[in-house]
Design an enzyme around this catalytic site. Structure first.
Site, short mmCIF file in Angstrom:
data_model
loop_
_atom_site.label_atom_id
_atom_site.label_comp_id
_atom_site.label_asym_id
_atom_site.label_seq_id
_atom_site.Cartn_x
_atom_site.Cartn_y
_atom_site.Cartn_z
N HIS A 87 0.78 -1.18 0.06
CA HIS A 87 0.01 -0.06 -0.13
C HIS A 87 0.81 1.32 -0.15
O HIS A 87 1.97 1.36 0.57
CB HIS A 87 -0.89 -0.10 1.16
N ASP A 166 -15.78 0.70 5.79
CA ASP A 166 -14.88 1.55 5.40
C ASP A 166 -15.48 2.59 4.40
O ASP A 166 -15.11 3.73 4.34
CB ASP A 166 -13.66 0.81 4.92
N ARG A 173 -15.02 11.00 6.27
CA ARG A 173 -14.01 11.65 6.54
C ARG A 173 -13.93 12.84 5.83
O ARG A 173 -13.03 13.88 6.16
CB ARG A 173 -12.72 10.54 6.60
N SER A 188 -8.61 2.27 8.19
CA SER A 188 -9.03 2.16 6.84
C SER A 188 -8.17 1.31 6.25
O SER A 188 -8.60 0.49 5.22
CB SER A 188 -9.06 3.66 6.32
N LYS A 192 -8.77 -3.09 5.10
CA LYS A 192 -8.88 -3.62 3.43
C LYS A 192 -7.84 -4.84 3.31
O LYS A 192 -8.06 -5.99 2.85
CB LYS A 192 -9.08 -2.44 2.57
#
Length: 465
Positions: A87, A166, A173, A188, A192
């Site tokens: 990520h 999420d 948010r 968050s 995932k």
């Protein structure tokens, strides 16, 4: 319902700085998922968390509750230990995923990469791949498993079945000024990844003028939170802090970044892109036991780029995700001109010239991204259309001497908004991104500033620089 009736008390409790119990966090997430909590109450809780924070235990409980809000992927037992992903917190010119996923698969990993779209000045992996004719980012969990069996990697969008909580929290948010909350970001991202049932995860946490976090210290705080919670979730987790003041590589814009990713997959491409790909990949190969140390993993990943196996895997992934075989073959084995014809080219290609002579100190990423965004490369709201052909090629490197009038940027676009030529404002913004000085720059700091590893990691396993 009892949980809904107690929600104002939970909001008050967090507002006053108290720790929430596991059952309290679970009931809040359950109400978010089922739609029984009012948006105003969700926003109030998000703000209370943003202002008062959450400790490591609360963040872990929140993450687990979000994972439990939807489907969790399941994989064959034979793949245990080999499921990996990466990520990035987002940057300009970041096409790492396009190279890293197939390179890892070529090394023996299974990579169920769930990626996102661009918003604001940062580009999205899915948008880059959709610049390739026929590529389908929407794949069911069953289709993902089939692709992983045949190819070893896939790059897909988030299924509606995964972590539905999420999607609700993420959208709120953005409109409640709580995007930068450390526990909310951590939950968050990791919810995932946990729903993917990963064995190992590496995080590229960027800092600098074109990153979410401006300083190395703030990026380190997020990285430490992600590594700590990831480990508690049973995922072998590591993070790298990388600088994001200049574009990664030479190209920015979806089609151009695909072309640059192909160069890297073919053993070439910009050195900074290869450095980041092999560093992240080396960590993952070490984490899942396919390399004895991160440095050995880096070498193994570089070999996959050089011997053609990563490029062949990318071609197979394109075919498995809907790209016609002749298109995939042309992209992966064709000449640069043939590749450009497949992806299409912008109507206008113009070069910007150096306004004066001097030594290149920096090419700032943020103004470049903002201008490309205005020209159609990015979106303001989710769902906005983008033009994949809009982009820019940086023609100079830091430390290079430029003479007045020499080209330093090649801009690809279909005309300014309204169809006219590039206006004076965007042109001035681009020229201001080129930082020149009378003397050569000092040695640039390393792209990779720091690695954040779990406590107790053997010293010899850590990545070298």
């Amino acid at each position: 319902m009892a949980a809904q009736a107690s929600l104002p008390a939970l909001i008050r409790k967090k507002r006053d700085g108290e720790q929430l119990e596991e059952e309290e966090i679970q009931s809040f997430v359950r109400g978010v998922t089922e739609g029984t909590v009012e948006q105003g109450q969700i926003g109030a809780m998000l703000m209370a968390i943003r202002l008062r924070g959450m400790d490591a235990v609360e963040t872990l409980v929140l993450t687990r509750a979000m994972v439990a809000s939807g489907r969790v992927l399941a994989w064959p037992p034979a793949w245990r230990g080999l499921m990996v992903d990466k990520h990035s917190t987002g940057g300009v010119g970041d096409k790492v995923s396009l190279v890293l996923a197939p390179a890892l698969a070529a090394c023996g990993c299974k990579v169920p990469m769930i990626s996102g779209r661009g918003l604001g000045h940062t580009g999205g992996t899915l948008d880059k791949l959709e610049a390739i004719p026929g590529f389908r980012v929407s794949q069911s969990p069953e289709q993902m498993q089939s692709i992983l069996e045949r190819v070893g990697c896939c790059i897909v969008g988030q299924s509606e079945e995964l972590v539905p909580a999420d999607r609700v929290l993420y959208s709120l948010r953005d409109v409640t000024a709580t995007v930068d909350s450390l526990p909310l970001i951590t939950a968050s991202i990791l919810s995932k990844k946990a729903a993917e049932q990963l064995s190992a995860l590496v995080l590229d946490v960027k800092f600098g003028s074109a990153a979410l976090y401006p300083t190395q210290e703030s990026a380190r705080e997020l990285a430490q939170s992600l590594v700590a919670v990831g480990e508690r979730l049973g995922i072998r987790t590591a993070a790298v802090l990388s600088r994001m003041d200049e574009p990664l590589g030479r190209c920015v814009g979806n089609s151009l970044e695909v072309l640059e990713a192909l160069e890297c997959l073919d053993g070439g491409g910009p050195p900074d892109l290869r450095e980041l790909v092999t560093a992240l990949g080396g960590l993952l190969l070490w984490q899942c036991g396919l390399a004895g140390a991160a440095e050995q993993g880096r070498e193994r990943l570089g070999q996959a780029l050089d011997d053609g196996s990563a490029l062949r895997t990318f071609e197979a992934m394109l075919g498995a995700q809907g790209v016609p075989p002749d298109t995939a073959q042309c992209l992966c084995t064709g000449t640069p001109d043939q590749r450009r014809q497949v992806l299409g080219q912008a109507r206008i290609c113009e070069e910007l010239l150096a306004p004066s002579g001097g030594w290149v100190q920096q090419v700032e990423a943020l103004p470049l991204a903002h201008v490309l965004h205005e020209l159609g490369a990015g979106r303001v709201r989710a769902g906005d259309p983008i033009n994949p052909r809009v982009g820019a090629e940086v023609l100079v490197a830091v430390g290079q001497h430029l003479r007045e009038g020499e080209p330093w940027l090649r801009l690809h676009h279909d005309g300014a908004p309204g169809g006219g030529p590039l206006g004076g404002g965007p042109r001035r913004a681009l020229q201001a991104a080129l930082r020149l000085a009378a003397a050569p720059p000092r040695a640039a700091p390393p792209l990779l500033a720091e690695a954040i590893l779990p406590p107790g990691t053997p010293a010899g396993a850590a990545p070298g620089r």
